[in-house]
Design a protein around this motif. Structure first.
Motif, PDB file in Angstrom:
ATOM      1  N   GLY A  69       3.525  10.114   2.513  1.00  0.00           N
ATOM      2  CA  GLY A  69       2.241  10.088   1.811  1.00  0.00           C
ATOM      3  C   GLY A  69       1.414   8.885   2.214  1.00  0.00           C
ATOM      4  O   GLY A  69       1.733   8.183   3.187  1.00  0.00           O
ATOM      5  N   GLY A  70       0.355   8.660   1.453  1.00  0.00           N
ATOM      6  CA  GLY A  70      -0.568   7.577   1.761  1.00  0.00           C
ATOM      7  C   GLY A  70       0.071   6.203   1.612  1.00  0.00           C
ATOM      8  O   GLY A  70      -0.161   5.306   2.429  1.00  0.00           O
ATOM      9  N   SER A  71       0.871   6.031   0.576  1.00  0.00           N
ATOM     10  CA  SER A  71       1.470   4.706   0.331  1.00  0.00           C
ATOM     11  C   SER A  71       2.364   4.295   1.491  1.00  0.00           C
ATOM     12  O   SER A  71       2.273   3.156   1.988  1.00  0.00           O
ATOM     13  N   HIS A 100      -6.502  -0.156  -2.334  1.00  0.00           N
ATOM     14  CA  HIS A 100      -5.442   0.467  -3.144  1.00  0.00           C
ATOM     15  C   HIS A 100      -4.237  -0.480  -3.192  1.00  0.00           C
ATOM     16  O   HIS A 100      -4.017  -1.266  -2.267  1.00  0.00           O
ATOM     17  N   MET A 147     -10.616  -0.047   3.609  1.00  0.00           N
ATOM     18  CA  MET A 147     -10.525   1.364   3.238  1.00  0.00           C
ATOM     19  C   MET A 147     -11.803   2.117   3.597  1.00  0.00           C
ATOM     20  O   MET A 147     -12.895   1.539   3.622  1.00  0.00           O
ATOM     21  N   ASN A 151     -11.103   4.616  -4.054  1.00  0.00           N
ATOM     22  CA  ASN A 151     -10.607   5.685  -4.925  1.00  0.00           C
ATOM     23  C   ASN A 151     -11.125   5.580  -6.354  1.00  0.00           C
ATOM     24  O   ASN A 151     -11.168   6.578  -7.061  1.00  0.00           O
ATOM     25  N   ASP A 176      -7.455   2.755   5.330  1.00  0.00           N
ATOM     26  CA  ASP A 176      -6.856   3.653   4.353  1.00  0.00           C
ATOM     27  C   ASP A 176      -7.905   4.736   4.102  1.00  0.00           C
ATOM     28  O   ASP A 176      -8.887   4.520   3.389  1.00  0.00           O
ATOM     29  N   VAL A 178      -7.349   7.675   2.720  1.00  0.00           N
ATOM     30  CA  VAL A 178      -6.752   8.685   1.833  1.00  0.00           C
ATOM     31  C   VAL A 178      -7.821   9.426   1.035  1.00  0.00           C
ATOM     32  O   VAL A 178      -7.732  10.630   0.835  1.00  0.00           O
ATOM     33  N   GLN A 179      -8.870   8.725   0.584  1.00  0.00           N
ATOM     34  CA  GLN A 179      -9.928   9.404  -0.172  1.00  0.00           C
ATOM     35  C   GLN A 179     -10.935  10.096   0.749  1.00  0.00           C
ATOM     36  O   GLN A 179     -11.701  10.950   0.303  1.00  0.00           O
ATOM     37  N   SER A 199      -3.319  11.338   3.095  1.00  0.00           N
ATOM     38  CA  SER A 199      -2.334  11.945   2.199  1.00  0.00           C
ATOM     39  C   SER A 199      -2.791  13.352   1.827  1.00  0.00           C
ATOM     40  O   SER A 199      -3.931  13.545   1.397  1.00  0.00           O
ATOM     41  N   HIS A 201      -2.116  15.457  -0.608  1.00  0.00           N
ATOM     42  CA  HIS A 201      -2.421  15.914  -1.971  1.00  0.00           C
ATOM     43  C   HIS A 201      -3.810  15.495  -2.450  1.00  0.00           C
ATOM     44  O   HIS A 201      -4.233  15.871  -3.536  1.00  0.00           O
ATOM     45  N   LYS A 202      -4.542  14.739  -1.620  1.00  0.00           N
ATOM     46  CA  LYS A 202      -5.917  14.384  -1.976  1.00  0.00           C
ATOM     47  C   LYS A 202      -6.915  15.374  -1.375  1.00  0.00           C
ATOM     48  O   LYS A 202      -8.108  15.258  -1.595  1.00  0.00           O
TER      49      LYS A 202
END
Ligand SMILES: *Cc1c(COP(=O)(O)O)cnc(C)c1O
Length: 395
Positions: A69-71, A100, A147, A151, A176, A178-179, A199, A201-202
């Motif tokens: 995932g993103g983390s 984040h 980023m 987020n 990052d 992710v968003q 990631s 799931h976003k």
């Protein structure tokens, strides 16, 4: 009716993504490392997913590393760039105050190992400029991590310009994203991005799967040791169903990006205009360079947690900031970074929309939220003091 307005925390999976996963649970279930036919079918699927994701990002398939995932992608990106820098005697890292926690906590770990971390201020609008980055780069800077989009407050940062500055100065640039992934255009070549995290799931894909893009020639540090998966940089049997779901979700999101962004930002703008009418309120984040689905406000005189509970009772799923900081009493580091005083930062609300939200839902939120804010203010001693002039308003 339940209104889901917390898409920055996670999204509902698209039926395309779900359908793309199913055959890899009960039909093509081999281990891609196995030499037999079942394994090789899985290996081919894995390679095709890598190629399709690479097309979406504008990179080579061999530059894609699957993570949990993103983390994990953020952790591996920063640690890898730091190790590369250390070997050249460079131990200065530039990032921002509102990243984040997957970035900020990794940077804290690097500080303990002797790296010097400089967090750029993000100003009232919640952004950093390429000039700020250029001014902060030193001869011993080994990494810039900024980023793509925040987020909590939705600001979109000029990563292409920052990437160019970093490339000119020979500094590794991580973002990052992710968003941003699936919601904003990404082209790692054009934007001069060396490392990028995303990631699934976003963007309506499955949870527990992500990507670290690493430009060819950048040697990653292995965080999970074991087998030779992901070119020896991330051990563990590949989560093929999730990877297939992620590839399908990313392709779908990229194919509909412009249309979705147009529709979602129209809903966003209606919500922002309506909520702005609440007295002593303020929009958080950059009003112009903003994620299509992000609405973030501070309301003076209320507690964000109480607001969330009352909204939930009325069928509205929202957030006060990030899902990660909920449950702690500390105000969000993001809201503090844009200069909101503690008492105002506590009264925050984030609504994050997707293309499945409707105008009726927006109207319902605009009917309910002002009522709930007023109800909570009438119970608040702080608000009473402000009304009577004993205490001054901040917003
Ligand atoms: C959600 C999120 C992460 C973490 O991603 P996970 O896949 O949940 O680990 C990292 N950065 C940003 C900006 C996020 O929004």
């Amino acid at each position: 009716m339940m209104i889901y307005a917390d898409n920055a925390a996670t999204t509902k999976m698209s039926s395309t993504a779900i359908r793309a996963m199913l055959p890899y649970m009960d039909q093509v279930y081999g281990n891609p490392s196995s030499l037999h036919t079942a394994g090789q079918q899985a290996a081919e699927a894995l390679q095709s997913a890598r190629e399709r994701i690479a097309v979406c990002l504008g990179c080579q398939p061999r530059e894609i590393y699957f993570t949990s995932g993103g983390s994990e992608a953020d952790n591996q990106a920063l640690i890898s760039a730091a190790k590369i820098g250390e070997r050249k005697g460079k131990k200065h890292i530039i990032s921002t105050a509102f990243e984040h926690h997957a970035v900020l906590h990794t940077l804290q770990g690097l500080e303990k190992q002797g790296f010097e971390v400089e967090l750029l201020p993000v100003g009232e609008a919640g952004t950093v400029t390429a000039q700020q980055v250029a001014d902060a780069i030193r001869d011993d800077t080994c990494l810039v991590s900024v980023m793509y989009a925040n987020n909590e407050i939705g600001s979109v940062l000029p990563v292409g310009e920052i990437g160019k500055v970093c490339r000119e100065r020979g500094v590794v640039f991580h973002t990052d994203a992710v968003q941003a992934a699936g919601h904003l255009p990404i082209d790692v070549r054009e934007q001069c991005i060396d490392l990028l995290s995303l990631s699934a799931h976003k963007f309506h894909g499955p949870k527990g799967i992500g990507v670290l893009y690493a430009r060819q020639g950048l040697t990653l540090t292995t965080l999970i040791a074991g087998g030779a998966q992901e070119r020896g940089k991330r051990a563990g049997t590949e989560n093929i169903p999730a990877i297939m779901g992620m590839a399908a979700a990313l392709e779908e999101a990229c194919a509909h990006m412009e249309n979705n962004a147009r529709a979602v930002s129209a809903l966003r703008d209606k919500l922002i205009a309506g909520l702005s009418k609440i007295p002593h309120s303020a929009l958080n984040g950059d009003p112009v360079h903003r994620l299509p689905g992000n609405v973030s406000f501070c309301f003076e005189g209320i507690e964000g947690e109480s607001l969330l509970l009352l909204l939930d009772a009325k069928g509205i799923c929202a957030s006060s900031g990030s899902a990660c900081t909920s449950g702690s009493l500390d105000p969000s580091h993001v809201l503090l970074a844009i200069g909101r005083p503690h008492e105002v930062a506590h009264g925050s609300l984030r609504l994050s929309l997707c293309h499945w939200n409707t105008e009726e839902e927006v109207d319902e939120m605009l009917r309910v939220i002002p009522q709930v804010v007023e109800y909570l203010r009438n119970m608040s001693p702080m608000w009473k003091d402000q009304k009577s002039g004993k205490r001054t308003f901040v917003l």
